[in-house]
Each structure stands twice: as C-alpha cells, then as structure tokens.
Design a protein around this motif. Structure first.
Motif, PDB file in Angstrom:
ATOM      1  N   UNK A  62       0.860  -1.185   0.000  1.00  0.00           N
ATOM      2  CA  UNK A  62       0.000   0.000   0.000  1.00  0.00           C
ATOM      3  C   UNK A  62       0.895   1.233   0.000  1.00  0.00           C
ATOM      4  N   UNK A  63       0.685   2.068  -0.999  1.00  0.00           N
ATOM      5  CA  UNK A  63       1.518   3.262  -1.173  1.00  0.00           C
ATOM      6  C   UNK A  63       0.643   4.495  -0.993  1.00  0.00           C
ATOM      7  N   UNK A  64       1.056   5.394  -0.116  1.00  0.00           N
ATOM      8  CA  UNK A  64       0.316   6.639   0.073  1.00  0.00           C
ATOM      9  C   UNK A  64       1.009   7.761  -0.687  1.00  0.00           C
ATOM     10  N   UNK A  65       0.206   8.510  -1.471  1.00  0.00           N
ATOM     11  CA  UNK A  65       0.755   9.652  -2.205  1.00  0.00           C
ATOM     12  C   UNK A  65       0.038  10.910  -1.728  1.00  0.00           C
ATOM     13  N   UNK A 126       6.186   6.050   3.492  1.00  0.00           N
ATOM     14  CA  UNK A 126       4.923   6.247   2.775  1.00  0.00           C
ATOM     15  C   UNK A 126       4.344   4.959   2.187  1.00  0.00           C
ATOM     16  N   UNK A 127       5.045   3.834   2.360  1.00  0.00           N
ATOM     17  CA  UNK A 127       4.470   2.581   1.875  1.00  0.00           C
ATOM     18  C   UNK A 127       4.853   1.432   2.789  1.00  0.00           C
ATOM     19  N   UNK A 231      -3.739  10.805  -0.818  1.00  0.00           N
ATOM     20  CA  UNK A 231      -4.124  11.521   0.400  1.00  0.00           C
ATOM     21  C   UNK A 231      -4.176  13.008   0.071  1.00  0.00           C
ATOM     22  N   UNK A 232      -5.373  13.556   0.001  1.00  0.00           N
ATOM     23  CA  UNK A 232      -5.539  14.951  -0.411  1.00  0.00           C
ATOM     24  C   UNK A 232      -5.699  15.835   0.828  1.00  0.00           C
ATOM     25  N   UNK A 270      -8.369   8.326  -1.286  1.00  0.00           N
ATOM     26  CA  UNK A 270      -9.049   7.650  -2.389  1.00  0.00           C
ATOM     27  C   UNK A 270      -8.056   6.701  -3.056  1.00  0.00           C
ATOM     28  N   UNK A 271      -8.581   5.602  -3.596  1.00  0.00           N
ATOM     29  CA  UNK A 271      -7.687   4.671  -4.300  1.00  0.00           C
ATOM     30  C   UNK A 271      -7.386   5.239  -5.680  1.00  0.00           C
ATOM     31  N   UNK A 272      -6.106   5.463  -5.955  1.00  0.00           N
ATOM     32  CA  UNK A 272      -5.699   6.033  -7.239  1.00  0.00           C
ATOM     33  C   UNK A 272      -5.505   4.922  -8.268  1.00  0.00           C
ATOM     34  N   UNK A 273      -4.900   3.830  -7.849  1.00  0.00           N
ATOM     35  CA  UNK A 273      -4.703   2.723  -8.791  1.00  0.00           C
ATOM     36  C   UNK A 273      -4.481   1.416  -8.047  1.00  0.00           C
TER      37      UNK A 273
END
Lengths: 277, 346
Positions: A62-65, A126-127, A231-232, A270-273
């Motif tokens: 799981x990667x958070x951006x 971040x992951x 992550x917005x 939100x899931x980006x990909x």
C-alpha cells in the motif's frame, strides 16, 4: 570410576562410554538410542519452522501519495491555496495508519501488529506491505490514527514509540495526524499547527476508513499487488465542515475543533490505482 | 569401534551446538519476582506488571535509571532530584522543584508511593499509565529538559547499561520502551504498607491515646477522600483552595476542558505525609497544622464545584487537630524512607 545406582553399569572416566556387562544387543540398542536422540531433537525443533498449511499467499503493498487537490505535495517551498483562497506552505505532514485489512464479503485479511506512521519527509514511511491469502478483494480498510487500546497501554515501540514526536506527554495519547504550515492567513505568527488527537469516547478522532476498489484487488500467490492511495490534504478545511485558517490556525488539544477537522480529513483518501500482478 | 567413533562424533557435535547457542542466543532468564499485595489491601485496578513482568534485573535497571543524572540535559536532574527517598520520593522542603537552567516547576512534586494502585498520574490525572509518566518530566523544558533520543544515545554508550538491559530484557537492545518499563518496575515496586498504623492494624503495636483519638477524628472527617488503606481514593476534587494566581493552575479542567473540573486536583495519599511537606498541588502549606486549619476554617465555600463533603468545612477543636497530627505521624513508613533497596546503589 562411578557406578550407576539404577542400572549397575559403570561409566569409565576417560573412555567416553558406558561399560555394560550385559549381552551385545543391549549395547546396540543403547547406541541406537544415542544416535536417534539428536535426530529426534533436530526434527522436532524444525516442526516449528516448516509451514504445513497449504494456503497460497501473495502480498499487498500500500503506497500513500500526498497531494493538495491532486497536485503532488512538495514541502517547504510550494505555495498552495485552500478552498477559501487562504495560502499555505506545508512544513510537516504525518499521520498514523493502523489496523489495515483487505476485505471481501466473506474474508478479512488483516495485517498483524499493524501500525504505520507516514511522514511526508520520509519517502520510505509512505508505503508498507504485508502477506495476504491469494484471492479477490474489494475493500481496503484501515484506521486513520491509533486505536484507543494502544493509547493507554503504556510504553510502546516501533511506529508507536513516543520518540516519533506523536505522543502527548501532558495528556497521554497519540497525535493521530499532524499538519504544520506557514500561512499569511494565520494571525498566530503566520503559522498553522494542527495536531489532531484524542482517543476517549467524548473526544475520539480516530477515523475508520474504508476504500472500495472499482476493480477487484487480486492477490496472486507469490506476487505483490500494489494499491496506490491518494491523500488529499486540502480536505482538512472542507467536506463536512468549513474551517478557515484565519479563524482556526491552531489546534493542539483534543476537543471539538479536533473532532471537526478529523471529520473533514476522514474524506481525504481515495484509491488512485490497483496494480494486480 | 565404528560405533564408538560415531557416538563420540555425535556427542561432539551436540556439545558444540549447545555451546554456540549459549553464547549467541539470549542470556539466562531474568529472576522473576512476585509483586506482593499487602494483606487486606484491594487488588490494583490494573496489573501494571501483566505486560512488564517484574524481575530483579528489571528492578535494578530501573533503580539505576531513576538515580542517573544523564536522563537530564545537563546531568543535574535525575528523577531522584525531585523525588527524594527521605521525603518518601517527594521533594523535601520545596513547594516547586528546580529544573534545568534555573527554572521552577509549576506544581509540587508528589511522593511516589503505591503507584501500582494508581491509574491516572499527575495532579490533574493527564497521564494514563505508569510507563509513560516519566516522559513528561524528562522532556519538559523546566524539568529534565532532555529528548528521549539523546537519553538513549547516552545509555547506549555505557557498557553497564548494555549489560543490564540484556539481563533484564534478554538482548542488548536499548530502546525507549525498555527504559520506561524498567523505570516502572522500580517505581511500581515502592509500596508503603509497614508504618506504625499498619503495625497497629496487624496487632503488632498499639496507638497512644492521642494517636487513637486522632484516628477517630480522621475516620470521621478525612477518610471519605483519603480512603484506607491507600489513604487516597485517587479521585479529583476541589478542596476549596483559592486559585494560585502565579501559576493560574485550574488542575483537572486542563485535561477534561469541563468547567465542573475547575480547581480539581488529585486527592494525594497521606502515607508518609509527615515527610512530604510542603503540601497541596502548589506547596502553599508548609505544616500539617496549616493544612488542617485550611479544612477547619479556610475553605472557599463559594466555589460552585466545591467537594460536597466540604460544604460546611471540617470544624474541629484544637485538641482534635493536634491528635489528628499525631495520628498522621503514624503513617511514616521507614520501610520506604530508609529501605536500602530503594536507595541509590553505592
């Protein structure tokens, strides 16, 4: 020379063996036992390490951006505006992700000892990944924050180590998420400090997050599936409740403002990909 | 002959394996200790040693840490600088304690006694576990003023600590969790249950007439909050003190943000009270006589959330007051104040 009381055999010091006055067969069985004993010990010991279950296991990463309304977050220099047009420059952005699981209708694959502290200043943080039984999953679930039990269970280590500067010393409990920024809209020395915490029932800011994947998350044996979560951070001031920097530049205690901000940021993921392999 | 060689070889391999595992693996197990609850005492609300098994090695490590100035920024402020054994681990004769760089603390250092029965720490109950309590004085700029990171760097350089962490926890790793657990093993082991009062309760001694009369006054006027045998119910109450306008300390309200908790502070234990002066959260009273006079005549009865037991103050005659003081003296416990086990190791 000693004589064993029980068997009447003699241990000959220096010769390294028992001298038994009985027939040859007894000697042989004794030798056999001596030979088998270490073998049994070794075999028994290895039972613990040989996996006998036959479930097929892959893993999920799981990667958070971090972004500000979709634009990748840059610390210290990049200038952003929130929906009220208030400018800000982020200097610190950290949050706890805990109790992570992949779920479908019948199964829940939870990570063991699942506590992660993401820090925008540390890309490695971040992951993370963990093993998951092969199969199809629809939801990624986790807590944004640290569950209440770990807030009151004494000294912790790893991601929960108080050295990570995410634990209040005067009013015990974790800062679940921390956002610091410079902002000309702030009358508090042009600073914005949101240290969002509180775990007791009346001031709980821990958010249960459940992200539904539009296409199934498929875990394949021996392979790693990557989920990228956006992550917005612009959501901290909106979604449920409008909060302006001018009115509320500082929030560093548990309480109603912390709960309002937390309600807002519960919508920042939100899931980006999903990259199924 | 062939068998003999085989056996010898096997024995050799086994011995070698045993030696290797003994030197490389974890050291011998710590000597585990049983935490004894004094006869007739309630069970602690939570078992602080359930996930921090008490051992002689853990206790001794905690003891060394407690007396080590390196836990503070400039080396001058070990835990023991404000928690002195002869003052029952309170701060002798200090209303406020001294901290790093000529600073003062803002509250009176409480005694460290029977902490295993305590679930909320500090005068306002803000700290929720014995293991995380030391974080606050260690990092406060007007106390020990050090970062946990720096403390650990200092400890890791000391081979005595490396040895003691291994003895207590199995490996040489020195981390914050282990440090806090060791400190909790030491402070949590300080039990005061052997004062003259306890000996009287056990039938080993008798009260003098004054002490006995004082005990009766105590039971009538004080025991509802200073509940036996701990001599506190560990609750938070407003006992009718005027706000200290120097510190502006509203106590429990800071934690709960509830105005009903304004000026509420933790009911302190009265065990060893004769040696823990000065008294109250800000050390405003120096003698027990002053404290009792506050309850007799000084209570601010106009405070909305004044404790209900104090609405009519606690009237008592001078004789009752003096006898009460004699009784309070029976709570001094040399098994804590003079016990070499809790002293700095020489």
């Amino acid at each position: 020379m000693q004589r064993s009381r029980k068997t009447g055999r003699k241990w000959v010091v220096g010769s390294g063996q028992w001298v038994v006055g009985s027939p040859q067969s007894a000697v042989r069985s004794y030798q056999l036992a001596l030979f088998l004993l270490p073998l049994i010990v070794v075999l028994f010991g290895s039972f613990n390490t040989i996996p006998f279950n036959t479930t097929k296991t892959g893993s999920v990463k799981i990667v958070f951006k971090n972004t500000v309304a979709g634009i990748p977050l840059m610390l210290d220099s990049a200038k952003y505006k929130n929906i009220f047009g208030e400018p800000f420059t982020v200097t610190k952005f950290k949050y706890y992700i805990s109790n992570v699981s992949l779920e479908n209708k019948t199964d829940k694959q939870a990570e063991k000892e699942s506590y992660h502290l993401t820090d925008a200043r540390d890309s490695i943080s971040m992951s993370f990944s963990y093993p998951v039984t092969a199969g199809k999953y629809n939801d990624l679930a986790f807590l944004l924050g640290v569950d209440s039990i770990r807030n009151c269970s004494g000294a912790q280590t790893g991601a929960l180590d108080p050295m990570n500067d995410m634990f209040w010393t005067w009013n015990s409990g974790y800062v679940m998420a921390k956002l610091e920024a410079g902002s000309d809209s702030s009358k508090s020395m042009r600073r914005l400090e949101y240290h969002i915490g509180g775990y007791k029932a009346s001031e709980n800011v821990v958010q249960q997050i459940r992200l539904h994947a539009s296409t199934p998350i498929i875990i394949t044996e021996g392979k790693e599936t990557i989920i990228v979560v956006e992550t917005d951070l612009s959501k901290w001031w909106q979604t449920i409740d409008k909060i302006t920097i001018a009115e509320n530049p500082i929030c560093t205690t548990p309480g109603s403002l912390a709960k309002r901000i937390a309600a807002n940021y519960s919508n920042m993921f939100s899931i980006q990909s999903v990259s199924n392999n | 002959m062939k068998a003999k060689v085989t056996i010898s070889l096997l024995l050799f391999v086994c011995c070698a394996l045993m030696i290797i595992s003994a030197t490389n693996g974890p050291g011998p197990k710590p000597t585990y200790l049983e935490f004894k609850i004094p006869d007739g005492w309630p069970k602690p609300p939570t078992d602080i040693f359930a996930k921090n098994r008490l051992s002689e090695e853990g206790f001794q490590l905690g003891r060394k840490l407690f007396y080590d100035g390196r836990l503070s920024k400039d080396g001058n402020f070990p835990c023991a600088s404000c928690h002195q054994q002869f003052a029952a681990f309170a701060n002798f004769e200090h209303d406020f304690s001294h901290g790093f760089n000529n600073t003062f603390t803002t509250r009176n250092a409480p005694p460290l006694l029977n902490l295993a029965w305590m679930t909320e720490f500090q005068w306002d109950g803000g700290v929720n576990h014995i293991e995380v309590q030391p974080l606050s004085p260690m990092t406060a700029s007007n106390e020990m003023a050090e970062s946990i990171d720096s403390i650990l760097i200092k400890l890791r350089k000391d081979t005595a600590y490396v040895r003691m962490f291994k003895a207590a926890f199995g490996t040489t790793e020195i981390n914050s969790q282990r440090m806090f657990k060791a400190l909790a093993q030491f402070t949590g082991s300080i039990v005061s249950a052997d004062s003259k009062y306890d000996k009287v309760k056990r039938g080993e001694r008798v009260f003098t007439t004054s002490e006995s009369n004082g005990y009766n006054t105590f039971k009538e006027k004080c025991a509802s909050c200073h509940k036996e045998p701990l001599f506190t119910d560990n609750s938070f109450r407003n006992n009718g003190l005027l706000l200290n306008t120097f510190t502006n300390d509203y106590g429990r309200m800071k934690i709960t943000r509830d105005k009903n908790d304004s000026l509420k502070f933790k009911v302190p234990t009265l065990r060893n009270v004769a040696v823990t002066y000065p008294y109250m959260h800000d050390g405003r009273f120096v003698t027990l006589g002053q404290v009792i006079d506050h309850y007799r005549t000084g209570i601010q009865t106009n405070q909305a959330n004044l404790d209900s037991a104090l609405k009519n103050k606690l009237p008592m005659t001078l004789t009752e007051k003096n006898n009460l003081i004699y009784f309070l003296f029976t709570l001094t416990d040399s098994s804590v104040v003079h016990n070499p086990r809790f002293a700095e190791r020489q």
